[in-house]
Design a protein around this motif. Sequence first.
Motif, PDB file in Angstrom:
ATOM      1  N   ARG A   1     -14.490 -15.852   4.127  1.00 15.64           N
ATOM      2  CA  ARG A   1     -13.522 -14.581   3.654  1.00 15.64           C
ATOM      3  C   ARG A   1     -12.573 -14.813   2.358  1.00 15.64           C
ATOM      4  N   HIS A   2     -12.228 -13.705   2.076  1.00 15.24           N
ATOM      5  CA  HIS A   2     -11.780 -13.815   0.856  1.00 15.24           C
ATOM      6  C   HIS A   2     -10.828 -12.365   0.596  1.00 15.24           C
ATOM      7  N   VAL A   3      -9.308 -12.876  -0.122  1.00 17.43           N
ATOM      8  CA  VAL A   3      -8.773 -11.721  -0.376  1.00 17.43           C
ATOM      9  C   VAL A   3      -8.185 -11.848  -1.841  1.00 17.43           C
ATOM     10  N   SER A   4      -8.210 -10.889  -2.618  1.00 10.26           N
ATOM     11  CA  SER A   4      -7.815 -10.705  -3.877  1.00 10.26           C
ATOM     12  C   SER A   4      -6.782  -9.666  -4.097  1.00 10.26           C
ATOM     13  N   THR A   5      -5.880  -9.800  -4.950  1.00  8.15           N
ATOM     14  CA  THR A   5      -4.692  -8.987  -5.150  1.00  8.15           C
ATOM     15  C   THR A   5      -4.676  -8.566  -6.350  1.00  8.15           C
ATOM     16  N   ALA A   6      -4.436  -7.322  -6.959  1.00  6.17           N
ATOM     17  CA  ALA A   6      -3.953  -6.733  -8.077  1.00  6.17           C
ATOM     18  C   ALA A   6      -2.876  -6.037  -8.006  1.00  6.17           C
ATOM     19  N   ARG A   7      -2.037  -6.136  -9.020  1.00  8.53           N
ATOM     20  CA  ARG A   7      -0.676  -5.460  -9.267  1.00  8.53           C
ATOM     21  C   ARG A   7      -0.898  -4.274 -10.088  1.00  8.53           C
ATOM     22  N   LEU A   8      -0.476  -3.097  -9.878  1.00  5.62           N
ATOM     23  CA  LEU A   8      -0.627  -2.027 -10.790  1.00  5.62           C
ATOM     24  C   LEU A   8       0.685  -1.242 -10.923  1.00  5.62           C
ATOM     25  N   THR A   9       1.097  -1.073 -12.150  1.00 11.41           N
ATOM     26  CA  THR A   9       2.195  -0.377 -12.439  1.00 11.41           C
ATOM     27  C   THR A   9       1.920   0.959 -13.213  1.00 11.41           C
ATOM     28  N   MET A  10       2.312   2.046 -12.631  1.00 13.87           N
ATOM     29  CA  MET A  10       2.140   3.243 -13.220  1.00 13.87           C
ATOM     30  C   MET A  10       3.167   3.602 -14.372  1.00 13.87           C
ATOM     31  N   ARG A  11       2.870   4.301 -15.353  1.00  9.36           N
ATOM     32  CA  ARG A  11       3.801   4.703 -16.278  1.00  9.36           C
ATOM     33  C   ARG A  11       4.448   5.924 -15.443  1.00  9.36           C
TER      34      ARG A  11
ATOM     35  N   PHE B   1       2.970  -0.666  -0.817  1.00 11.75           N
ATOM     36  CA  PHE B   1       3.811  -0.453  -1.784  1.00 11.75           C
ATOM     37  C   PHE B   1       5.252  -0.403  -1.067  1.00 11.75           C
ATOM     38  N   LYS B   2       6.208  -1.307  -1.859  1.00 14.61           N
ATOM     39  CA  LYS B   2       7.665  -1.431  -1.191  1.00 14.61           C
ATOM     40  C   LYS B   2       7.486  -1.953   0.291  1.00 14.61           C
ATOM     41  N   GLY B   3       6.342  -2.948   0.268  1.00 12.33           N
ATOM     42  CA  GLY B   3       6.271  -3.663   1.648  1.00 12.33           C
ATOM     43  C   GLY B   3       5.713  -2.814   2.618  1.00 12.33           C
ATOM     44  N   GLU B   4       5.251  -1.732   2.520  1.00 13.24           N
ATOM     45  CA  GLU B   4       4.590  -0.692   3.460  1.00 13.24           C
ATOM     46  C   GLU B   4       3.041  -0.728   3.033  1.00 13.24           C
ATOM     47  N   ARG B   5       2.144  -0.582   4.005  1.00 14.94           N
ATOM     48  CA  ARG B   5       0.763  -0.236   3.636  1.00 14.94           C
ATOM     49  C   ARG B   5       0.733   1.497   3.495  1.00 14.94           C
ATOM     50  N   ARG B   6      -0.035   1.722   2.642  1.00 20.44           N
ATOM     51  CA  ARG B   6      -0.300   3.404   2.477  1.00 20.44           C
ATOM     52  C   ARG B   6      -1.868   3.648   2.857  1.00 20.44           C
TER      53      ARG B   6
ATOM     54  N   PRO C   1       0.067  -7.083   4.738  1.00 16.66           N
ATOM     55  CA  PRO C   1      -1.191  -6.105   4.318  1.00 16.66           C
ATOM     56  C   PRO C   1      -2.396  -6.899   3.998  1.00 16.66           C
ATOM     57  N   GLU C   2      -2.191  -8.244   3.304  1.00 15.76           N
ATOM     58  CA  GLU C   2      -3.365  -9.100   3.077  1.00 15.76           C
ATOM     59  C   GLU C   2      -4.072  -9.325   4.292  1.00 15.76           C
ATOM     60  N   ASP C   3      -3.207  -9.582   5.447  1.00 11.22           N
ATOM     61  CA  ASP C   3      -4.015  -9.948   6.780  1.00 11.22           C
ATOM     62  C   ASP C   3      -4.616  -8.636   7.372  1.00 11.22           C
ATOM     63  N   LEU C   4      -4.031  -7.482   7.256  1.00 11.34           N
ATOM     64  CA  LEU C   4      -4.720  -6.466   7.598  1.00 11.34           C
ATOM     65  C   LEU C   4      -5.969  -6.236   6.925  1.00 11.34           C
ATOM     66  N   ALA C   5      -6.103  -6.331   5.739  1.00 12.08           N
ATOM     67  CA  ALA C   5      -7.644  -5.923   4.893  1.00 12.08           C
ATOM     68  C   ALA C   5      -8.241  -7.028   5.096  1.00 12.08           C
TER      69      ALA C   5
ATOM     70  N   THR D   1       5.434  -0.423  -9.405  1.00  8.75           N
ATOM     71  CA  THR D   1       4.337  -1.087  -9.175  1.00  8.75           C
ATOM     72  C   THR D   1       3.820  -0.943  -7.692  1.00  8.75           C
ATOM     73  N   HIS D   2       2.589  -1.025  -7.515  1.00  8.69           N
ATOM     74  CA  HIS D   2       2.299  -1.124  -6.104  1.00  8.69           C
ATOM     75  C   HIS D   2       0.958  -2.227  -6.062  1.00  8.69           C
ATOM     76  N   GLU D   3       0.481  -2.615  -4.932  1.00  9.76           N
ATOM     77  CA  GLU D   3      -0.475  -3.790  -4.941  1.00  9.76           C
ATOM     78  C   GLU D   3      -1.841  -3.050  -4.324  1.00  9.76           C
ATOM     79  N   LEU D   4      -2.816  -3.674  -4.686  1.00 11.10           N
ATOM     80  CA  LEU D   4      -4.328  -3.447  -4.139  1.00 11.10           C
ATOM     81  C   LEU D   4      -4.694  -4.795  -3.586  1.00 11.10           C
ATOM     82  N   LEU D   5      -4.880  -5.029  -2.364  1.00 13.45           N
ATOM     83  CA  LEU D   5      -5.246  -6.094  -1.679  1.00 13.45           C
ATOM     84  C   LEU D   5      -6.778  -5.778  -1.193  1.00 13.45           C
ATOM     85  N   SER D   6      -7.797  -6.566  -1.851  1.00  9.95           N
ATOM     86  CA  SER D   6      -9.090  -6.111  -1.738  1.00  9.95           C
ATOM     87  C   SER D   6      -9.552  -7.530  -0.778  1.00  9.95           C
ATOM     88  N   ALA D   7     -10.105  -7.220   0.474  1.00 10.70           N
ATOM     89  CA  ALA D   7     -10.796  -8.264   1.066  1.00 10.70           C
ATOM     90  C   ALA D   7     -12.205  -8.221   1.461  1.00 10.70           C
ATOM     91  N   VAL D   8     -13.061  -9.275   1.342  1.00  7.13           N
ATOM     92  CA  VAL D   8     -14.357  -9.599   1.470  1.00  7.13           C
ATOM     93  C   VAL D   8     -14.777 -10.506   2.351  1.00  7.13           C
TER      94      VAL D   8
END
Length: 197
Positions: free
Chosen positions: A122-132, A79-84, A46-50, A104-111
């Motif tokens: 180029r830069h990619v940042s990752t955030a991990r978000l856990t839903m209740r 999410f679980k290794g798959e892109r949504r 996913p980080e390469d895709l972004a 938990t899922h990840e958001l990968l934001s590339a700029v």
Amino acid sequence: MTLVLASGSGIRAELLKNAGLAIEVDPADIDERAVEAPLLEAGFPPEDLAAILAEAKANEVSGRRSGDLVIGADQILAFKGERRTKPEDMEAARRQLLAFSGKTHELLSAVVISRNGEAVWRHVSTARLTMRDLTPEFIGRYLAAAGDDVLSSVGAYQLEGIGVQLFEKIDGDYFTILGLPMLPLLNRLRALGVIET
């Protein structure tokens, strides 16, 4: 030299303007799914895709804007290794939120910054978000309150609004979650002399 945002994202433009930057908005004209298809088939993470999508956007716009600095961005939800992707309708949003509940899922934001059709940074940042843990009833009330705006977000939420109620824990940068890693971007713009130090 003009600073250009190669995106029609209102939130990205707002973030840049709120940081005091004068920008022009010139959305990229690319078929993201066509760029993505061979990468998905080849198993790119996913980080390469972004990063590749952000670069494709920046390069397309900078290729027709000689000398300008162009910012391209893209965000991938993993999410679980798959892109949504963005949910197609409210039912898809409901199913997605049920799947994310308690997990938990990840958001990968590339700029990417490009000039004259070539990436210069180029830069990619990752955030991990856990839903209740979310009940189906709560999800229904949330979607009714949030409305169709959730369909414009890959996660079916907007953290800056009512979507914040979905979460138990967040690890990562707020700007990454919104889709534009501002701090690394501002640092690079200072290094390039676009912003005075």
